[in-house]
Design an enzyme around this catalytic site. Structure first.
Site, mmCIF file in Angstrom:
data_model
loop_
_atom_site.group_PDB
_atom_site.id
_atom_site.type_symbol
_atom_site.label_atom_id
_atom_site.label_comp_id
_atom_site.label_asym_id
_atom_site.label_seq_id
_atom_site.Cartn_x
_atom_site.Cartn_y
_atom_site.Cartn_z
ATOM 1 N N CYS A 36 0.832 -1.205 0.000
ATOM 2 C CA CYS A 36 0.000 0.000 0.000
ATOM 3 C C CYS A 36 0.868 1.256 0.000
ATOM 4 O O CYS A 36 1.545 1.545 0.977
ATOM 5 C CB CYS A 36 -0.906 -0.026 1.224
ATOM 6 N N CYS A 67 0.077 3.782 2.722
ATOM 7 C CA CYS A 67 0.576 3.325 4.021
ATOM 8 C C CYS A 67 2.061 3.648 4.162
ATOM 9 O O CYS A 67 2.512 4.093 5.226
ATOM 10 C CB CYS A 67 0.397 1.819 4.165
#
Length: 191
Positions: free
Chosen positions: A109, A112
């Site tokens: 991600c 993230c």
């Protein structure tokens, strides 16, 4: 064969024994003297250079020394690796009467990855009153992810007494997410 290194004027001023063009081995031997405060994870040469730069920065213009701020710039998020570890973290926080921030993320991600260092800086503001952890959803059981109610990445949750009391899904820019997390934590600390 020895490698020749061309040093800048600023580096030569740190150690006047070194000329402008010197073999690399000579540089490493001149910086390898034991020094106080060599506790960082960098090679000794870099630690020595940063120590000298910090000492130069500590001098005020009038020649007196100023106190250096050694507070951390960021706090590394603790890693939760399985369901038992998650339960231990919750029990320990409950015994201490602390809240816990858990960042649910994935290695793939991109949001993230961008958000994690910003949250590590935010952790400094609430250190040591609040603990920050991260969970890689791909390395823990699906049962734990479902138990926490995580559906999107990144998800930042605030837990107190083993119960989730706040959640932010970080699908937008990192600085907005950090501000929302800060607000969520401050609201919890007020209550």
């Amino acid at each position: 064969m020895s490698e020749i290194v061309n040093l800048s004027q600023s580096l030569r001023s740190l150690n006047p024994k070194i000329s402008a063009l010197v073999p690399y081995r000579q540089i490493s031997s001149s910086f390898s003297q034991p020094r106080k405060f060599q506790f960082c994870c960098f090679p000794k040469k870099i630690c020595l250079i940063t120590e000298r730069i910090r000492a130069i920065d500590a001098l005020k213009q009038d020649g007196s020394l100023q106190e250096l701020d050694d507070s951390p710039v960021s706090v590394e998020l603790g890693s939760i690796s399985n369901e038992n570890h998650f339960d231990q973290v919750m029990e320990e926080a409950q015994k201490l009467g602390e809240s816990v921030v858990i960042v649910w993320m994935a290695a793939w991600c991109r949001k993230c990855i961008y958000l994690k260092p910003k949250l590590e800086k935010l952790a400094v503001e609430f250190y040591p009153r609040l603990r920050f952890y991260h969970v890689d959803v791909n390395s823990v059981s699906y049962k734990l992810v479902c138990r926490a109610g995580v559906t999107k990445m990144p998800t930042i949750q605030l837990w107190r007494d083993g119960q989730k009391i706040g959640e932010i899904i970080g699908g937008h820019k990192a600085h907005f997410v950090v501000n929302e997390v800060r607000e969520m934590i401050e609201n919890d600390l007020i209550n």
